[in-house]
Design an enzyme around this catalytic site. Sequence first.
Site, PDB file in Angstrom:
ATOM      1  N   SER A  17      18.491 -11.536   2.313  1.00 15.89           N
ATOM      2  CA  SER A  17      19.227 -10.991   1.176  1.00 15.89           C
ATOM      3  C   SER A  17      19.567 -12.121   0.223  1.00 15.89           C
ATOM      4  O   SER A  17      19.823 -13.259   0.651  1.00 15.89           O
ATOM      5  CB  SER A  17      20.525 -10.320   1.641  1.00 15.89           C
ATOM      6  OG  SER A  17      21.341  -9.979   0.543  1.00 15.89           O
TER       7      SER A  17
ATOM      8  N   TYR B 138      28.381 -10.815   6.118  1.00 13.71           N
ATOM      9  CA  TYR B 138      26.998 -10.357   5.982  1.00 13.71           C
ATOM     10  C   TYR B 138      26.152 -11.440   5.319  1.00 13.71           C
ATOM     11  O   TYR B 138      25.031 -11.728   5.750  1.00 13.71           O
ATOM     12  CB  TYR B 138      26.977  -9.064   5.161  1.00 13.71           C
ATOM     13  CG  TYR B 138      25.594  -8.550   4.816  1.00 13.71           C
ATOM     14  CD1 TYR B 138      24.864  -7.797   5.730  1.00 13.71           C
ATOM     15  CD2 TYR B 138      25.035  -8.786   3.558  1.00 13.71           C
ATOM     16  CE1 TYR B 138      23.607  -7.304   5.406  1.00 13.71           C
ATOM     17  CE2 TYR B 138      23.775  -8.296   3.224  1.00 13.71           C
ATOM     18  CZ  TYR B 138      23.071  -7.557   4.155  1.00 13.71           C
ATOM     19  OH  TYR B 138      21.824  -7.076   3.827  1.00 13.71           O
TER      20      TYR B 138
END
Length: 243
Positions: A141, A155
């Site tokens: 990501s 995250y």
Amino acid sequence: MQHHPVTVVTGGSRGIGAAVSARLAEDGHDVVIGYRSNAGAAEEAAAAVRAAGRRCVTVEVDTADETDVDRLFDAAAGLGPVTGLVNNAGVSGPVGTLADADAEGMRRALEVNVLGYLLCARRAVRDMKANGGGAIVNVSSAAATLGAPGEYVHYAAAKGAVDTMTVGLSKEVAGDGIRVNAVAPGVIWTEFHADPERPAKLAAGIPLGRSGQPSEIAAAVAWLLSDEASYATGTVLRVAGGR
């Protein structure tokens, strides 16, 4: 008899995973879809693979459980030697500031997003060594470098770990004919977001002026798995609209 590539896609039932599964089928892959709980969505994704003329099996799996991971890859072996893995299964965990995050939610996110990737890659490497090589693509990501402040720092930290794992493992298995790369998506229109309108709200802050489509990530994944990417390993390909 000609063998088609056999690729395992974790989290393959929805969003980016479903788009990857469909794109790989178009490119001639037989696909094994790992999914967590939504059997209906997994069957829809499998139908798209079969519509492209390729074989597909679906396997319910918790990627953070090594017994489940072994079951997933054992099922994949039924289609032929596994040549590809797309590590995509992930959860965001708690959304908000780190100060407000609950420990159990963060623990589960780290288990799926880091340990799950490691366990799937470990089994894939074992199989690919025996099968003469292959390719792994980890879905990371853009949060790994942006940090996701106010949303999910844990995250982002997990995805930073994924990037590091990609680099390290690529060097470890290069001599075995296994390539390991990652794709780092930016904001993509999927059901991943707690707020369904988040991709629209963030569009103004993205240089290209919009959030991305799952198919745009799938194209990058497909390239990294293909022979055209034969000299690419240890790379993190950012597909994030300029963020």
